[in-house]
Design an enzyme around this catalytic site. Structure first.
Site, PDB file in Angstrom:
ATOM      1  N   ARG A  72      36.407   9.319  57.242  1.00  0.00           N
ATOM      2  CA  ARG A  72      35.987  10.714  57.189  1.00  0.00           C
ATOM      3  C   ARG A  72      36.986  11.563  57.952  1.00  0.00           C
ATOM      4  NH1 ARG A  72      32.257  11.447  60.294  1.00  0.00           N
ATOM      5  NH2 ARG A  72      31.778   9.351  60.982  1.00  0.00           N
ATOM      6  N   TYR A 200      37.500   9.044  49.835  1.00  0.00           N
ATOM      7  CA  TYR A 200      36.787   8.217  50.813  1.00  0.00           C
ATOM      8  C   TYR A 200      35.280   8.502  50.796  1.00  0.00           C
ATOM      9  CZ  TYR A 200      34.914   6.250  55.005  1.00  0.00           C
ATOM     10  OH  TYR A 200      34.118   5.546  55.857  1.00  0.00           O
ATOM     11  N   LYS A 209      26.767  11.548  53.389  1.00  0.00           N
ATOM     12  CA  LYS A 209      26.790  12.369  54.613  1.00  0.00           C
ATOM     13  C   LYS A 209      26.643  13.856  54.282  1.00  0.00           C
ATOM     14  CE  LYS A 209      27.820   8.750  57.113  1.00  0.00           C
ATOM     15  NZ  LYS A 209      26.794   8.141  57.964  1.00  0.00           N
ATOM     16  N   HIS A 229      20.636  10.271  61.083  1.00  0.00           N
ATOM     17  CA  HIS A 229      21.627   9.202  60.923  1.00  0.00           C
ATOM     18  C   HIS A 229      21.015   7.903  61.470  1.00  0.00           C
ATOM     19  CE1 HIS A 229      26.043   7.846  61.853  1.00  0.00           C
ATOM     20  NE2 HIS A 229      25.655   7.435  60.671  1.00  0.00           N
ATOM     21  N   SER A 251      28.647   5.892  64.195  1.00  0.00           N
ATOM     22  CA  SER A 251      29.268   5.004  63.219  1.00  0.00           C
ATOM     23  C   SER A 251      29.867   3.771  63.898  1.00  0.00           C
ATOM     24  CB  SER A 251      30.391   5.740  62.496  1.00  0.00           C
ATOM     25  OG  SER A 251      29.924   6.986  62.077  1.00  0.00           O
ATOM     26  N   ALA A 252      29.770   2.652  63.192  1.00  0.00           N
ATOM     27  CA  ALA A 252      30.387   1.399  63.633  1.00  0.00           C
ATOM     28  C   ALA A 252      29.911   0.926  65.005  1.00  0.00           C
ATOM     29  CB  ALA A 252      31.920   1.515  63.595  1.00  0.00           C
ATOM     30  N   CYS A 253      28.616   1.064  65.270  1.00  0.00           N
ATOM     31  CA  CYS A 253      28.007   0.531  66.502  1.00  0.00           C
ATOM     32  C   CYS A 253      27.012  -0.572  66.170  1.00  0.00           C
ATOM     33  CB  CYS A 253      27.280   1.628  67.264  1.00  0.00           C
ATOM     34  SG  CYS A 253      28.357   2.702  68.209  1.00  0.00           S
ATOM     35  N   LYS A 255      24.906  -0.686  63.377  1.00  0.00           N
ATOM     36  CA  LYS A 255      23.668  -0.251  62.702  1.00  0.00           C
ATOM     37  C   LYS A 255      23.302  -1.208  61.575  1.00  0.00           C
ATOM     38  CE  LYS A 255      23.342   4.081  61.221  1.00  0.00           C
ATOM     39  NZ  LYS A 255      24.538   4.897  61.153  1.00  0.00           N
ATOM     40  N   THR A 256      24.319  -1.550  60.766  1.00  0.00           N
ATOM     41  CA  THR A 256      24.028  -2.391  59.603  1.00  0.00           C
ATOM     42  C   THR A 256      23.576  -3.783  60.059  1.00  0.00           C
ATOM     43  OG1 THR A 256      25.632  -1.093  58.383  1.00  0.00           O
ATOM     44  CG2 THR A 256      24.959  -3.161  57.380  1.00  0.00           C
ATOM     45  N   ASN A 257      24.171  -4.294  61.141  1.00  0.00           N
ATOM     46  CA  ASN A 257      23.735  -5.600  61.641  1.00  0.00           C
ATOM     47  C   ASN A 257      22.270  -5.542  62.082  1.00  0.00           C
ATOM     48  OD1 ASN A 257      26.223  -6.700  61.163  1.00  0.00           O
ATOM     49  ND2 ASN A 257      26.949  -6.498  63.267  1.00  0.00           N
ATOM     50  N   ASP A 276      21.563   3.482  57.151  1.00  0.00           N
ATOM     51  CA  ASP A 276      22.407   4.610  57.589  1.00  0.00           C
ATOM     52  C   ASP A 276      21.653   5.932  57.736  1.00  0.00           C
ATOM     53  OD1 ASP A 276      24.990   5.554  58.358  1.00  0.00           O
ATOM     54  OD2 ASP A 276      25.279   6.448  56.386  1.00  0.00           O
ATOM     55  N   ARG A 373      35.412  -1.211  53.782  1.00  0.00           N
ATOM     56  CA  ARG A 373      33.974  -1.072  53.492  1.00  0.00           C
ATOM     57  C   ARG A 373      33.547  -1.916  52.304  1.00  0.00           C
ATOM     58  NH1 ARG A 373      30.846   2.960  56.504  1.00  0.00           N
ATOM     59  NH2 ARG A 373      32.350   3.822  57.947  1.00  0.00           N
TER      60      ARG A 373
HETATM   61  C1  OXD Z   1      29.658   6.717  59.042  1.00  0.00           C
HETATM   62  C2  OXD Z   1      29.328   5.996  57.816  1.00  0.00           C
HETATM   63  O1  OXD Z   1      30.812   7.090  59.232  1.00  0.00           O
HETATM   64  O2  OXD Z   1      28.188   5.525  57.713  1.00  0.00           O
HETATM   65  O3  OXD Z   1      28.745   6.917  59.851  1.00  0.00           O
HETATM   66  O4  OXD Z   1      30.178   5.899  56.948  1.00  0.00           O
HETATM   67 MN    MN Z   2      26.836   6.381  59.163  1.00  0.00          MN
END
Ligand code: OXD
Ligand code: MN
Length: 589
Positions: A72, A200, A209, A229, A251-253, A255-257, A276, A373
């Site tokens: 982004r 992207y 988003k 979010h 982002s990238a902390c 969340k998905t896990n 997300d 991704r």
């Molecule tokens: C982010 C995403 O950047 O989910 O938060 O892509």
């Molecule tokens: Mn996100």
């Protein structure tokens, strides 16, 4: 806007001047056809898609983007409200007329020689009164295919839109992928986004988003709900009871896990509802309900593997709904499968890197881009909740907020009540990651993990959160977590991943009033031994450190919070200022 779907398509034809127009129907046959076409199509010097090994990853394709277009671009993202105050210091602002002129001159005729894909879609399950109708036009077949995964597209959306003119409009062109001519412009008052020059996900899949957070947060303020979010999960305990949580992290902390977690305790199970975005509404019974407006996961690949997220690895190998896209990962040439750092513990011998070059492990560079991704349907997820398509959503008992912090923030604490939860969420800081362009590892304030996504003045957004609290009859508990605290040697003190279920279990115990808590200046901490650490090799000293509130660290934190709050002047609600004063007093006493 007063135009119908047909009129909008005609307007876009006249404006963008494509050679062809294709209206998406959302069928699986269409997915096959477009994917096959994308394999042949060359855009920006690359084949849009390359087929991967279908025996291991069914219906999977590899996409490489321009190296200048991998995340982004917050500095090129604008909220174009009539006044600058309305967008707030949290957004880049441009006058709507100026922004329109700029975009009109960039986009007029930009689809000459190209196909315009028209994507009708619904955010949310089409039967839900909380769902929203949308249409995106794009000249990127990659975007069109991605949107099919991320939203309910095609016929079901067209039926819902009918002859109404009440739908979000997203106008996208990848243009010439030139960062000097790249803009993502939001017009909240017009329910419109115009995006040019990037393919992207966060810049181009406008349902994500741009709509479901920036525009939707603005709508939520008008209509009395919240667009957040957040992941959505249901945690089932051995007695069969399911406790629903939403959780917000930058982002990238991880969340998905967390959204696809396998708890360490026997008899517990996590049901996945979203990874997300959550839309939160007060239901007829006065409880807070969450729906996930999306239909797929656009997850960060590096760090996803059999050890860290086995459920996602299964999801990526399922074939219920296709295709599955891998963007800017590497490819293991031995078997034509996607690969990224952390996918397997060994680095395969013969890799093609994310830029299409033979990978040289001695280069010290990663083979996959750090923000590479996967785009995969939620319906492929083996832990998808049976409630996923429930039009009412799921009732929320706990809200979790977190950030990535080496120091200061304890592993977990509970906020005393709703308003102190809003305060604590408003002061979250987190180290920046690769999901947004720019320097990584710098702490920035990221309230509610929404800093890049709140479509209006954040001071007013905080007030909206406080107001929502007054409407909810049974308020969820609010928890703060930090999985990333480090010791003096820079080593993570908490194992994270599956062991985070230990913290969630403590939260359930708190919700069910099965355990007490210890008062601290920042909130309520777990009592000694209240977190079940059975089978974990961690010393009491480390746990104490993880849960400690260091006044000197907090003094520094408060200075940063004051600096952040000062940017918003009088827009910061009085209640939050009072919370800050009281925290300061407790820390200084
Ligand atoms: C982010 C995403 O950047 O989910 O938060 O892509
Ligand atoms: Mn996100």
């Amino acid at each position: 806007m007063t135009t119908s779907f047909e009129q909008f398509v005609q307007e876009m034809k006249d404006f963008l001047e494509p050679d062809k127009v294709y209206i998406m129907d959302g069928s699986q046959e269409e997915a096959n056809r477009l994917a096959a076409q994308a394999e042949k199509e060359v855009v920006d010097g690359r084949n849009v898609l390359t087929k991967l090994n279908g025996a291991q990853y069914p219906y999977s394709y590899w996409h490489r983007s321009n190296p200048n277009d991998v995340a982004r671009t917050e500095h090129l993202t604008f909220v174009c409200t009539p006044s600058e105050e309305e967008a707030g210091p949290n957004n880049n602002w441009m006058n709507p007329d100026e922004a329109k002129n700029k975009m009109n001159s960039l986009m007029k005729g930009c689809m000459k020689g190209r196909t315009m894909y028209v994507i009708p879609f619904v955010m949310g399950t089409p039967q839900s009164k909380y769902a929203k109708n949308c249409v995106e036009v794009t000249d990127s077949v990659y975007v069109a295919l991605s949107m099919r995964i991320m939203a309910r597209t095609g016929k079901q959306a067209l039926e819902r839109i009918g002859s109404s003119s009440d739908f979000f409009r997203g106008i996208h062109s990848i243009g010439d992928v030139n960062p000097d001519r790249r803009f993502i412009m939001h017009f909240p008052q017009e329910n419109l986004v115009m995006s040019f020059g990037s393919g992207y996900g966060g810049n181009a899949l406008l349902g994500k988003k741009c709509y479901s957070l920036r525009i939707a947060s603005y709508l939520g303020k008008q209509e009395g709900w919240l667009a957040e979010h957040m992941i959505v999960i249901g945690v089932q305990s051995p007695d069969g009871k399911i406790t629903y949580f939403v959780a917000a992290f930058p982002s990238a902390c991880g969340k998905t896990n967390l959204a696809l977690l396998e708890p360490v305790f026997p008899g517990y199970k996590v049901w996945t509802l979203g990874d997300d975005i959550a839309w939160l509404n007060v239901g007829e019974d006065g409880q807070l309900y969450a729906i996930n407006p999306e239909a797929g996961f656009f997850g960060v690949a590096p760090g996803t593997g059999e050890n860290t997220n086995p459920v996602m690895m299964q999801t990526l190998k399922n074939d219920k709904f296709f295709p599955t896209l891998f963007t800017n990962t590497a490819v293991d040439n031995a078997n034509n499968t996607p690969w990224w750092e952390g996918a397997t513990s060994d680095v395969p011998q013969d890799l093609t890197d994310w830029q299409g070059q033979k990978y040289d492990a001695s280069s010290g560079k990663p083979a996959a881009h750090p923000n590479s991704r996967f785009t995969v349907s939620a319906y492929n997820c083996p832990t998808l909740s049976p409630e996923y398509d429930n039009p009412k959503g799921v009732p929320i008992s706990g809200i979790i907020f977190g950030g990535r912090r080496a120091v200061t923030i304890p592993l977990v604490y509970e906020c005393k009540d709703w308003n102190s939860g809003v305060f604590m969420a408003s002061i979250i800081g987190s180290e920046t990651t690769a999901a947004a362009g720019g320097t990584q590892g710098v702490v920035r304030r990221d309230p509610m993990a929404m800093l890049p996504f709140c479509g209006y003045n954040m001071g007013q957004y905080f007030q909206h959160w406080l107001d929502m609290g007054k409407k909810i009859k049974k308020l969820p508990k609010v928890f703060m977590v930090n999985w990333f605290r480090k010791d003096e040697n820079g080593k993570f003190m908490w194992p994270g991943f599956r062991d985070n279920s230990r913290i969630i279990k403590w939260m359930i115990d708190r919700i069910e009033e099965k355990t007490g808590a210890v008062e601290s200046p920042i909130g309520l901490l777990p009592q000694d031994n209240a977190i079940n650490l059975d089978g974990l090799n961690i010393s009491k000293e480390t746990v104490d450190k993880l849960l400690s509130v260091n006044k000197e660290d907090w003094k520094k934190e408060i200075a940063l919070i004051e600096e952040f709050y000062s940017k918003f002047g009088d827009e910061i609600p009085k209640d939050l200022r009072a919370h800050l004063d009281s925290l300061k007093e407790k820390i200084e006493s």
